[in-house]
Design an enzyme around this catalytic site. Structure first.
Site, PDB file in Angstrom:
ATOM      1  N   ASP A 131       0.526  -1.293  -0.105  1.00 15.99           N
ATOM      2  CA  ASP A 131      -0.278   0.319   0.171  1.00 15.99           C
ATOM      3  C   ASP A 131       1.145   1.489  -0.201  1.00 15.99           C
ATOM      4  O   ASP A 131       1.321   1.516   1.086  1.00 15.99           O
ATOM      5  CB  ASP A 131      -0.962  -0.491   1.345  1.00 15.99           C
ATOM      6  CG  ASP A 131      -2.490   1.040   1.364  1.00 15.99           C
ATOM      7  OD1 ASP A 131      -1.776   1.797   0.469  1.00 15.99           O
ATOM      8  OD2 ASP A 131      -2.952   1.233   2.202  1.00 15.99           O
ATOM      9  N   ARG A 134       0.337   4.443   1.904  1.00 16.07           N
ATOM     10  CA  ARG A 134       0.303   4.356   3.806  1.00 16.07           C
ATOM     11  C   ARG A 134       2.054   4.423   4.035  1.00 16.07           C
ATOM     12  O   ARG A 134       2.661   5.115   4.573  1.00 16.07           O
ATOM     13  CB  ARG A 134      -0.335   2.803   3.621  1.00 16.07           C
ATOM     14  CG  ARG A 134       0.536   2.404   5.154  1.00 16.07           C
ATOM     15  CD  ARG A 134       0.151   0.961   4.986  1.00 16.07           C
ATOM     16  NE  ARG A 134       0.777   0.522   6.458  1.00 16.07           N
ATOM     17  CZ  ARG A 134       2.310  -0.497   6.557  1.00 16.07           C
ATOM     18  NH1 ARG A 134       2.403  -0.247   5.555  1.00 16.07           N
ATOM     19  NH2 ARG A 134       2.138  -0.587   8.082  1.00 16.07           N
ATOM     20  N   GLY A 158       3.727  -1.078  18.116  1.00 16.61           N
ATOM     21  CA  GLY A 158       2.713  -1.988  17.426  1.00 16.61           C
ATOM     22  C   GLY A 158       4.490  -2.377  15.507  1.00 16.61           C
ATOM     23  O   GLY A 158       3.273  -1.688  14.746  1.00 16.61           O
ATOM     24  N   GLU A 209       1.553  -2.544  27.759  1.00 14.05           N
ATOM     25  CA  GLU A 209       0.868  -2.081  28.303  1.00 14.05           C
ATOM     26  C   GLU A 209       1.853  -2.782  29.555  1.00 14.05           C
ATOM     27  O   GLU A 209       1.787  -2.587  30.867  1.00 14.05           O
ATOM     28  CB  GLU A 209      -0.172  -2.687  28.455  1.00 14.05           C
ATOM     29  CG  GLU A 209      -1.362  -1.447  27.970  1.00 14.05           C
ATOM     30  CD  GLU A 209      -1.402  -1.833  26.572  1.00 14.05           C
ATOM     31  OE1 GLU A 209      -2.341  -1.405  25.405  1.00 14.05           O
ATOM     32  OE2 GLU A 209      -0.694  -2.681  25.659  1.00 14.05           O
ATOM     33  N   GLU A 224       1.439   3.044  12.978  1.00 11.41           N
ATOM     34  CA  GLU A 224       0.583   2.633  11.915  1.00 11.41           C
ATOM     35  C   GLU A 224      -0.108   2.264  12.777  1.00 11.41           C
ATOM     36  O   GLU A 224      -0.773   0.728  12.654  1.00 11.41           O
ATOM     37  CB  GLU A 224       1.435   2.151  10.868  1.00 11.41           C
ATOM     38  CG  GLU A 224      -0.067   2.460   9.396  1.00 11.41           C
ATOM     39  CD  GLU A 224      -0.392   1.115   9.230  1.00 11.41           C
ATOM     40  OE1 GLU A 224      -2.025   1.179   9.858  1.00 11.41           O
ATOM     41  OE2 GLU A 224      -0.813   0.107   8.663  1.00 11.41           O
ATOM     42  N   GLU A 233      -9.393  -2.435  16.031  1.00 13.71           N
ATOM     43  CA  GLU A 233      -8.973  -3.275  16.369  1.00 13.71           C
ATOM     44  C   GLU A 233      -8.194  -2.329  17.965  1.00 13.71           C
ATOM     45  O   GLU A 233      -7.389  -3.279  18.781  1.00 13.71           O
ATOM     46  CB  GLU A 233      -8.092  -4.156  15.592  1.00 13.71           C
ATOM     47  CG  GLU A 233      -8.365  -4.745  14.586  1.00 13.71           C
ATOM     48  CD  GLU A 233      -7.332  -5.557  13.593  1.00 13.71           C
ATOM     49  OE1 GLU A 233      -7.263  -5.651  13.010  1.00 13.71           O
ATOM     50  OE2 GLU A 233      -6.204  -4.171  13.480  1.00 13.71           O
ATOM     51  N   HIS A 373      -5.649   0.009   1.787  1.00 14.14           N
ATOM     52  CA  HIS A 373      -6.277  -1.445   1.937  1.00 14.14           C
ATOM     53  C   HIS A 373      -7.504  -1.034   3.091  1.00 14.14           C
ATOM     54  O   HIS A 373      -7.429  -2.373   3.868  1.00 14.14           O
ATOM     55  CB  HIS A 373      -4.801  -2.063   2.594  1.00 14.14           C
ATOM     56  CG  HIS A 373      -4.818  -2.020   4.033  1.00 14.14           C
ATOM     57  ND1 HIS A 373      -3.051  -0.726   4.006  1.00 14.14           N
ATOM     58  CD2 HIS A 373      -4.374  -2.350   5.019  1.00 14.14           C
ATOM     59  CE1 HIS A 373      -3.025  -0.308   5.606  1.00 14.14           C
ATOM     60  NE2 HIS A 373      -3.906  -1.618   5.654  1.00 14.14           N
TER      61      HIS A 373
END
Length: 434
Positions: A131, A134, A158, A209, A224, A233, A373
């Site tokens: 993508d 992005r 992430g 966390e 992202e 999510e 996407h």
């Protein structure tokens, strides 16, 4: 040609400009993008496979921002000593090799845990990397603002394959901590090593966390985090936790702005294929599943010619200061028809922007912009609305995390319409984004 009803009460046959009732939607990415490209990527000379959507119609609610207040990093030393990062790298690499509780207790796992499994497969990362809107937008936001990254410590929330971490090193970051809970981090560690960045990037496997960093604060958070319908999510909650726990008071979140929009579309053919199909399946009445299908929003490409109304913002997020509570929202909307047509669905899309940089840039997932996407999120109505030009659909959209699984969303619409040919009074519809 389509038979339409004249808004004065007469019947006529008209070739309705912009109406594609009965036309099957193309589900594959357009080869050359949709009508309006991403202006922020206009200087990109690379080939352009599926790309993210750019702002197209000047209706963006995102602030333009200005040059960052962070001083030039050419003569600055990292506020978080890089030697501290280097000395801690070995212990953290050992930490990432230690199996997590999720690995050891499969019998106790819930759907929330399997969220991370979905990001273990290389296919989902291939789709995101290909993508280009992005990935190229992030690349430009980072590499075109080296004065923000030079000598700084970065946290990648992430991290996936580590692409944003490596961009950050290219921009001059003194050290990057890349955190991910899925097993993709094992491949990411090799990718970092194969690209000669092991001394600059420390990979940490675990939930944001639950892990500890060997530094007290970081200067920049890159992530992202966007999902379908922007919030699906619930990864933004994790970014906000990282911001509050690890980011310096004058630190920056990349990106820092997001806006979600709502519009209405004519979509008779696809509604038939996805929803009305259940009324007669090989001669059997399966309408019980139609009720289920109506409650589930569809993530798909919306042809811009099918959009009937204007777009209005329903959620504005400033990642520098918003709270987790802000992500549960209720917003009123007023959609005005641009032509005489039918409305079969409401459509949501979003924009993201980097405004705390020298020259702000961003991307959009609008139907009028290039493919991403994320596509768009479609909420089908049980019955179509017959609408005339300048008539308005008025309503409220409410979004809350599902109480049993906060990564899922419970969304409701309350719609009022007083038109020439259709009327809806306090129509309430509930959806579940799972």
């Amino acid at each position: 040609m389509m038979a339409t009803s004249n808004c004065n009460g007469d019947s006529e046959i008209a070739a309705q400009e912009g109406t594609m009732s009965g036309t099957k939607r193309n589900h594959s990415p357009p080869k050359e993008g949709l009508s309006n490209g991403n202006a922020s990527l206009k200087n990109n000379n690379a080939s352009s496979p599926p790309a993210k959507r750019s702002s197209s119609n000047g209706e963006s609610e995102m602030g333009r921002g200005g040059a960052s207040a962070v001083s030039d990093g050419n003569n600055a030393t990292a506020p978080l000593a890089s030697e501290t990062a280097a000395s801690s790298a070995a212990s953290l690499r050992q930490q990432q090799k230690t199996p997590t509780n999720a690995d050891n207790n499969d019998d106790d796992r819930t759907s929330k845990d399997y969220y991370f499994d979905s990001y273990s497969h290389h296919g989902i990362h291939e789709e995101m990397l290909k993508d280009e809107v992005r990935t190229r937008t992030y690349q430009m936001a980072i590499l075109n603002n080296k004065h923000l990254f030079e000598g700084k410590v970065v946290l990648d929330v992430g991290c996936g394959t580590g692409i944003l971490s490596m961009f950050s090193v290219q921009a001059g970051a003194s050290h990057v901590y890349a955190v991910d809970c899925s097993s993709i981090i094992e491949q990411a560690s090799r990718i970092v090593r194969d690209n000669g960045m092991s001394e600059k990037i420390t990979m940490i496997r675990g939930k944001m966390e639950e892990i500890e960093l060997p530094v007290s604060k970081v200067d920049i958070i890159v992530s992202e985090w966007m999902g379908y319908f922007l919030l699906y999510e619930s990864m933004l909650n994790t970014v906000l936790y990282a911001r509050d726990r690890w980011l310096r008071p004058d630190g920056i979140v990349f990106p820092d702005k997001a806006v979600m929009y709502l519009c209405a579309a004519e979509d008779e053919q696809m509604k038939y294929e996805r929803v009305d199909f259940w009324e007669n399946v090989y001669g059997f009445d399966m309408s019980a599943l139609k009720e289920v299908a109506l409650k589930e929003p569809v993530v798909d490409i919306v042809d811009p010619k099918l959009v009937v109304t204007n777009s209005v913002p329903i959620l504005n997020i400033d990642l520098q200061k918003c709270t987790e509570e802000d992500l549960s929202f209720a917003s009123t909307f007023r959609l005005r028809a641009k032509r005489r047509d039918y409305i079969h669905s409401l459509v949501a899309y979003f924009e993201c922007a980097f405004t705390m940089v020298h020259k702000p840039l961003g991307f959009s997932t609008s139907p009028f912009s290039k493919y991403t996407h994320w596509k768009q999120t479609i909420f089908y109505l049980n019955e179509p609305i017959s609408i005339c030009e300048d008539e308005e659909v008025i309503g409220t959209i409410v979004c809350r995390p599902n109480p049993k699984n906060k990564r899922d969303l419970d969304i409701s619409l309350d719609i009022n319409f007083d038109g020439t040919h259709s009327k809806l009074i306090d129509k309430h519809v509930e959806y579940r984004l799972r």
